[in-house]
Write a protein that holds these residues in place. Structure first.
Motif, PDB file in Angstrom:
ATOM      1  N   LEU A  89       0.859  -1.180   0.000  1.00 49.75           N
ATOM      2  CA  LEU A  89       0.000   0.000   0.000  1.00 49.75           C
ATOM      3  C   LEU A  89       0.893   1.227   0.000  1.00 49.75           C
ATOM      4  CD1 LEU A  89      -2.616  -0.987   2.734  1.00 49.75           C
ATOM      5  CD2 LEU A  89      -3.096  -0.650   0.311  1.00 49.75           C
ATOM      6  N   GLY A  90       0.481   2.268  -0.709  1.00 49.80           N
ATOM      7  CA  GLY A  90       1.205   3.525  -0.705  1.00 49.80           C
ATOM      8  C   GLY A  90       0.376   4.600  -0.022  1.00 49.80           C
ATOM      9  N   PHE A  91       1.033   5.435   0.770  1.00 51.38           N
ATOM     10  CA  PHE A  91       0.360   6.503   1.506  1.00 51.38           C
ATOM     11  C   PHE A  91       1.001   7.831   1.146  1.00 51.38           C
ATOM     12  CE2 PHE A  91      -0.186   2.587   3.806  1.00 51.38           C
ATOM     13  CZ  PHE A  91      -1.537   2.596   4.108  1.00 51.38           C
ATOM     14  N   THR A  92       0.180   8.870   1.032  1.00 51.95           N
ATOM     15  CA  THR A  92       0.648  10.199   0.644  1.00 51.95           C
ATOM     16  C   THR A  92       1.047  11.008   1.884  1.00 51.95           C
ATOM     17  OG1 THR A  92      -1.498  11.309   0.842  1.00 51.95           O
ATOM     18  CG2 THR A  92      -1.065  10.132  -1.225  1.00 51.95           C
ATOM     19  N   PRO A  93       1.689  12.157   1.695  1.00 51.87           N
ATOM     20  CA  PRO A  93       2.021  13.016   2.837  1.00 51.87           C
ATOM     21  C   PRO A  93       0.793  13.483   3.619  1.00 51.87           C
ATOM     22  CG  PRO A  93       3.330  13.645   0.945  1.00 51.87           C
ATOM     23  CD  PRO A  93       2.317  12.646   0.454  1.00 51.87           C
ATOM     24  N   ASP A  94      -0.388  13.449   2.989  1.00 50.50           N
ATOM     25  CA  ASP A  94      -1.617  13.828   3.711  1.00 50.50           C
ATOM     26  C   ASP A  94      -2.036  12.777   4.727  1.00 50.50           C
ATOM     27  OD1 ASP A  94      -1.826  16.205   2.283  1.00 50.50           O
ATOM     28  OD2 ASP A  94      -3.010  15.257   0.694  1.00 50.50           O
ATOM     29  N   ASP A  95      -1.544  11.537   4.583  1.00 54.37           N
ATOM     30  CA  ASP A  95      -1.874  10.445   5.509  1.00 54.37           C
ATOM     31  C   ASP A  95      -0.899  10.495   6.682  1.00 54.37           C
ATOM     32  OD1 ASP A  95      -3.903   9.372   3.808  1.00 54.37           O
ATOM     33  OD2 ASP A  95      -2.328   8.487   2.571  1.00 54.37           O
ATOM     34  N   THR A  96      -1.192  11.344   7.657  1.00 55.42           N
ATOM     35  CA  THR A  96      -0.227  11.634   8.713  1.00 55.42           C
ATOM     36  C   THR A  96      -0.262  10.670   9.900  1.00 55.42           C
ATOM     37  OG1 THR A  96      -1.767  13.201   9.697  1.00 55.42           O
ATOM     38  CG2 THR A  96      -0.135  14.085   8.161  1.00 55.42           C
ATOM     39  N   ASN A  97      -1.365  10.019  10.142  1.00 53.21           N
ATOM     40  CA  ASN A  97      -1.487   9.074  11.255  1.00 53.21           C
ATOM     41  C   ASN A  97      -2.178   7.824  10.725  1.00 53.21           C
ATOM     42  OD1 ASN A  97      -0.624  10.759  13.626  1.00 53.21           O
ATOM     43  ND2 ASN A  97      -2.257  12.032  12.803  1.00 53.21           N
ATOM     44  N   ILE A  98      -1.412   6.781  10.478  1.00 55.53           N
ATOM     45  CA  ILE A  98      -1.979   5.584   9.862  1.00 55.53           C
ATOM     46  C   ILE A  98      -1.868   4.396  10.807  1.00 55.53           C
ATOM     47  CG2 ILE A  98      -1.662   3.879   8.019  1.00 55.53           C
ATOM     48  CD1 ILE A  98      -2.972   6.405   7.001  1.00 55.53           C
ATOM     49  N   THR A  99      -2.969   3.698  10.964  1.00 54.04           N
ATOM     50  CA  THR A  99      -2.995   2.406  11.626  1.00 54.04           C
ATOM     51  C   THR A  99      -3.569   1.414  10.642  1.00 54.04           C
ATOM     52  OG1 THR A  99      -3.319   3.381  13.811  1.00 54.04           O
ATOM     53  CG2 THR A  99      -3.923   1.058  13.550  1.00 54.04           C
ATOM     54  N   CYS A 100      -2.856   0.321  10.429  1.00 49.09           N
ATOM     55  CA  CYS A 100      -3.323  -0.736   9.536  1.00 49.09           C
ATOM     56  C   CYS A 100      -3.709  -1.946  10.367  1.00 49.09           C
ATOM     57  CB  CYS A 100      -2.242  -1.108   8.528  1.00 49.09           C
ATOM     58  SG  CYS A 100      -1.871   0.193   7.348  1.00 49.09           S
ATOM     59  N   ALA A 101      -4.988  -2.296  10.328  1.00 52.38           N
ATOM     60  CA  ALA A 101      -5.451  -3.525  10.981  1.00 52.38           C
ATOM     61  C   ALA A 101      -5.056  -4.690  10.094  1.00 52.38           C
ATOM     62  CB  ALA A 101      -6.965  -3.478  11.170  1.00 52.38           C
ATOM     63  N   MET A 102      -4.364  -5.650  10.664  1.00 49.42           N
ATOM     64  CA  MET A 102      -3.914  -6.840   9.957  1.00 49.42           C
ATOM     65  C   MET A 102      -4.779  -7.996  10.460  1.00 49.42           C
ATOM     66  SD  MET A 102      -1.509  -5.092   8.529  1.00 49.42           S
ATOM     67  CE  MET A 102      -0.417  -6.211   7.690  1.00 49.42           C
ATOM     68  N   ARG A 103      -5.624  -8.540   9.597  1.00 46.77           N
ATOM     69  CA  ARG A 103      -6.556  -9.595  10.022  1.00 46.77           C
ATOM     70  C   ARG A 103      -6.307 -10.872   9.236  1.00 46.77           C
ATOM     71  NH1 ARG A 103     -10.403  -4.948   9.592  1.00 46.77           N
ATOM     72  NH2 ARG A 103     -10.607  -4.188  11.725  1.00 46.77           N
ATOM     73  N   TRP A 104      -6.124 -11.974   9.978  1.00 45.74           N
ATOM     74  CA  TRP A 104      -5.885 -13.274   9.350  1.00 45.74           C
ATOM     75  C   TRP A 104      -7.164 -14.101   9.381  1.00 45.74           C
ATOM     76  CZ3 TRP A 104      -2.296 -10.638  12.082  1.00 45.74           C
ATOM     77  CH2 TRP A 104      -1.083 -10.392  11.438  1.00 45.74           C
ATOM     78  N   TYR A 105      -7.402 -14.782   8.264  1.00 48.00           N
ATOM     79  CA  TYR A 105      -8.632 -15.555   8.078  1.00 48.00           C
ATOM     80  C   TYR A 105      -8.316 -17.007   7.748  1.00 48.00           C
ATOM     81  CZ  TYR A 105     -11.269 -11.208   7.944  1.00 48.00           C
ATOM     82  OH  TYR A 105     -11.847 -10.018   8.268  1.00 48.00           O
ATOM     83  N   GLN A 106      -9.149 -17.870   8.287  1.00 50.85           N
ATOM     84  CA  GLN A 106      -9.106 -19.291   7.939  1.00 50.85           C
ATOM     85  C   GLN A 106     -10.529 -19.700   7.602  1.00 50.85           C
ATOM     86  OE1 GLN A 106      -8.014 -22.023  11.116  1.00 50.85           O
ATOM     87  NE2 GLN A 106      -6.919 -23.262   9.607  1.00 50.85           N
ATOM     88  N   ASP A 107     -10.724 -20.195   6.399  1.00 47.39           N
ATOM     89  CA  ASP A 107     -12.059 -20.590   5.916  1.00 47.39           C
ATOM     90  C   ASP A 107     -13.068 -19.449   6.054  1.00 47.39           C
ATOM     91  OD1 ASP A 107     -11.076 -23.182   5.350  1.00 47.39           O
ATOM     92  OD2 ASP A 107     -11.420 -23.786   7.437  1.00 47.39           O
ATOM     93  N   GLY A 108     -12.632 -18.214   5.775  1.00 49.99           N
ATOM     94  CA  GLY A 108     -13.513 -17.055   5.802  1.00 49.99           C
ATOM     95  C   GLY A 108     -13.803 -16.493   7.179  1.00 49.99           C
ATOM     96  N   ILE A 109     -13.204 -17.054   8.220  1.00 54.27           N
ATOM     97  CA  ILE A 109     -13.443 -16.602   9.597  1.00 54.27           C
ATOM     98  C   ILE A 109     -12.173 -15.921  10.114  1.00 54.27           C
ATOM     99  CG2 ILE A 109     -13.932 -17.341  11.970  1.00 54.27           C
ATOM    100  CD1 ILE A 109     -15.443 -19.726  10.672  1.00 54.27           C
ATOM    101  N   CYS A 110     -12.325 -14.716  10.652  1.00 52.59           N
ATOM    102  CA  CYS A 110     -11.192 -13.994  11.218  1.00 52.59           C
ATOM    103  C   CYS A 110     -10.735 -14.701  12.497  1.00 52.59           C
ATOM    104  CB  CYS A 110     -11.571 -12.543  11.519  1.00 52.59           C
ATOM    105  SG  CYS A 110     -10.181 -11.554  12.120  1.00 52.59           S
ATOM    106  N   ILE A 111      -9.466 -15.108  12.515  1.00 55.96           N
ATOM    107  CA  ILE A 111      -8.945 -15.849  13.665  1.00 55.96           C
ATOM    108  C   ILE A 111      -7.942 -15.049  14.492  1.00 55.96           C
ATOM    109  CG2 ILE A 111      -9.356 -18.114  12.635  1.00 55.96           C
ATOM    110  CD1 ILE A 111      -6.308 -18.109  11.935  1.00 55.96           C
ATOM    111  N   LEU A 112      -7.460 -13.923  13.948  1.00 53.56           N
ATOM    112  CA  LEU A 112      -6.452 -13.146  14.661  1.00 53.56           C
ATOM    113  C   LEU A 112      -6.359 -11.749  14.049  1.00 53.56           C
ATOM    114  CD1 LEU A 112      -4.100 -13.293  16.792  1.00 53.56           C
ATOM    115  CD2 LEU A 112      -2.609 -13.898  14.894  1.00 53.56           C
ATOM    116  N   GLN A 113      -6.095 -10.750  14.887  1.00 52.31           N
ATOM    117  CA  GLN A 113      -5.884  -9.392  14.391  1.00 52.31           C
ATOM    118  C   GLN A 113      -4.679  -8.782  15.073  1.00 52.31           C
ATOM    119  OE1 GLN A 113      -9.169  -6.597  14.006  1.00 52.31           O
ATOM    120  NE2 GLN A 113      -7.856  -4.963  14.764  1.00 52.31           N
TER     121      GLN A 113
END
Length: 122
Positions: free
Chosen positions: A36-60
């Motif tokens: 992903l690319g972020f511009t200088p306007d994106d000053t405070n970024i948090t990216c939620a990283m979510r892992w899925y198994q068989d369509g179900i979120c198992i960890l974030q």
């Protein structure tokens, strides 16, 4: 803040979906990479990283940066599923069931730069 390039390598057996606080999204199936690319306007970024198994979120977890602080969280669970290794502007970080890892110096990303993280199975 300057632009940021965020590179993600998913070497886990789970599918990964990324949701950034500015609305940007990406996905990487097991064994794939994305960015992903972020511009200088994106000053405070948090990216939620979510892992899925068989369509179900198992960890974030998350990866976050701003001019005043940066860090990452591999996601905590009772059975340790995911480990991370990465770099933010040349400063290495890692975690394996660690919880939040704060990166130093506090202004590491003040001028933008590059964040790369690789996730593996524990």
């Amino acid at each position: 803040m300057g632009p940021v390039q965020f590179n993600i390598h998913n070497k886990t057996k789970y599918d990964l979906r990324v949701q950034a606080s500015n609305g940007a999204q990406a996905g990487a199936v097991s064994g794939a990479s994305t960015s992903l690319g972020f511009t200088p306007d994106d000053t405070n970024i948090t990216c939620a990283m979510r892992w899925y198994q068989d369509g179900i979120c198992i960890l974030q977890g998350s990866v976050a940066w701003s001019a005043g602080g940066s860090g990452a969280d591999d996601g905590w669970s009772t059975s340790n599923l995911i480990c991370m290794n990465g770099e933010a502007n040349g400063v290495g970080f890692s975690g394996c069931n660690e919880g939040w890892v704060e990166l130093q110096p506090y202004n590491l990303m003040a001028n933008g730069g590059e964040v790369s993280v690789t996730y593996t199975n524990a």
